[in-house]
Each structure stands twice: as structure tokens, then as C-alpha cells.
Design a protein around this motif. Structure first.
Motif, PDB file in Angstrom:
ATOM      1  N   LEU A 165      -0.781  -4.935  -1.970  1.00  6.54           N
ATOM      2  CA  LEU A 165      -0.004  -4.968  -3.214  1.00  6.54           C
ATOM      3  C   LEU A 165      -0.590  -6.043  -4.123  1.00  6.54           C
ATOM      4  O   LEU A 165      -0.744  -7.198  -3.721  1.00  6.54           O
ATOM      5  CB  LEU A 165       1.464  -5.267  -2.903  1.00  6.54           C
ATOM      6  N   GLU A 183       1.804  -1.390   7.573  1.00  5.51           N
ATOM      7  CA  GLU A 183       1.881  -2.345   6.467  1.00  5.51           C
ATOM      8  C   GLU A 183       0.522  -2.978   6.167  1.00  5.51           C
ATOM      9  O   GLU A 183       0.201  -3.264   5.021  1.00  5.51           O
ATOM     10  CB  GLU A 183       2.918  -3.426   6.783  1.00  5.51           C
ATOM     11  N   ILE A 197      -1.691  -1.431   3.394  1.00  2.00           N
ATOM     12  CA  ILE A 197      -1.253  -1.452   1.999  1.00  2.00           C
ATOM     13  C   ILE A 197      -1.491  -2.834   1.413  1.00  2.00           C
ATOM     14  O   ILE A 197      -1.056  -3.843   1.961  1.00  2.00           O
ATOM     15  CB  ILE A 197       0.238  -1.076   1.890  1.00  2.00           C
ATOM     16  N   ILE A 233      -2.035  -0.920  -4.273  1.00  5.38           N
ATOM     17  CA  ILE A 233      -1.035  -0.667  -5.311  1.00  5.38           C
ATOM     18  C   ILE A 233      -1.167  -1.818  -6.306  1.00  5.38           C
ATOM     19  O   ILE A 233      -1.058  -2.987  -5.921  1.00  5.38           O
ATOM     20  CB  ILE A 233       0.394  -0.636  -4.743  1.00  5.38           C
ATOM     21  N   ASN A 242       5.478   0.464  -3.120  1.00  3.07           N
ATOM     22  CA  ASN A 242       5.142  -0.280  -1.904  1.00  3.07           C
ATOM     23  C   ASN A 242       6.233  -0.109  -0.849  1.00  3.07           C
ATOM     24  O   ASN A 242       5.945   0.184   0.323  1.00  3.07           O
ATOM     25  CB  ASN A 242       4.935  -1.758  -2.234  1.00  3.07           C
ATOM     26  N   ASN A 243       7.490  -0.259  -1.241  1.00  4.92           N
ATOM     27  CA  ASN A 243       8.606  -0.140  -0.300  1.00  4.92           C
ATOM     28  C   ASN A 243       8.706   1.265   0.296  1.00  4.92           C
ATOM     29  O   ASN A 243       9.070   1.425   1.466  1.00  4.92           O
ATOM     30  CB  ASN A 243       9.918  -0.531  -0.972  1.00  4.92           C
ATOM     31  N   ASN A 282       6.362  -2.439  -6.759  1.00  3.88           N
ATOM     32  CA  ASN A 282       7.174  -2.826  -5.596  1.00  3.88           C
ATOM     33  C   ASN A 282       7.940  -1.641  -5.030  1.00  3.88           C
ATOM     34  O   ASN A 282       8.068  -1.506  -3.808  1.00  3.88           O
ATOM     35  CB  ASN A 282       8.132  -3.966  -5.962  1.00  3.88           C
TER      36      ASN A 282
END
Length: 86
Positions: free
Chosen positions: A35, A30, A33, A57, A21-22, A18
Motif C-alpha cells: 500500500l 498480506e 500487497i 495499491i 487494501n482492506n 485503504n
């Protein structure tokens, strides 16, 4: 480095995934990506294929047994894998 290669970032924990990711959301669109932090069939469908310029990720447990199709990125050098822990 070719920006159209796919990237797989493997993290040790959900917290680390996380966090990365942030950070990346601030620098990439966005939608590029994906997650993937738990063994969840809905999330697994999102990473079955990686497109040019996409970043996955995942935690080290989340992607076990997942066969990521890289056909669309082979011409750009395939997938770059980053392991964030050892």
C-alpha cells in the motif's frame, strides 16, 4: 490470466486505496500487497520492484516519478494496471 503477473491499482484518494487494501487482504496474503498512499521515501523503497504475484495499491499522486522494476514479472506477462477512477 496469469496469477504471477504484478498488479498496480491506482486510486484517486487515500480512502479508496485503504478500502481496496482492506478488501484484498481478505483474499490474498498480506505480504503480497504493498500500500503506497503518500510521497514517503520509506514507502517508495517498497515499490521500487514488483515480484511475481504482488499487488501495489497507490494513489494517483503517491507514485509519481517512481520507476517500478518489472524484470522479475516479464516472463509472466508483465504488470497489469488498473485505474479505479476517470
Amino acid at each position: 490470466a496469469n496469477k504471477l503477473r504484478g498488479v498496480l491499482i491506482i486510486c484517486e484518494t487515500i480512502v479508496h486505496a485503504n478500502l481496496i487494501n482492506n478488501i484484498l487482504i481478505k483474499h490474498y496474503r498480506e505480504s503480497a500487497i504493498k500500500l503506497y498512499t503518500m510521497n514517503d521515501m520509506n514507502q517508495e523503497k517498497n515499490i521500487e520492484k514488483i515480484n511475481p504475484g504482488e499487488i501495489i495499491i497507490a494513489t494517483n499522486l503517491a507514485g509519481r516519478g517512481t520507476d517500478i522494476k518489472t524484470d522479475d514479472i516479464q516472463q509472466f506477462g508483465g504488470m497489469h494496471v488498473i485505474v479505479t477512477f476517470m
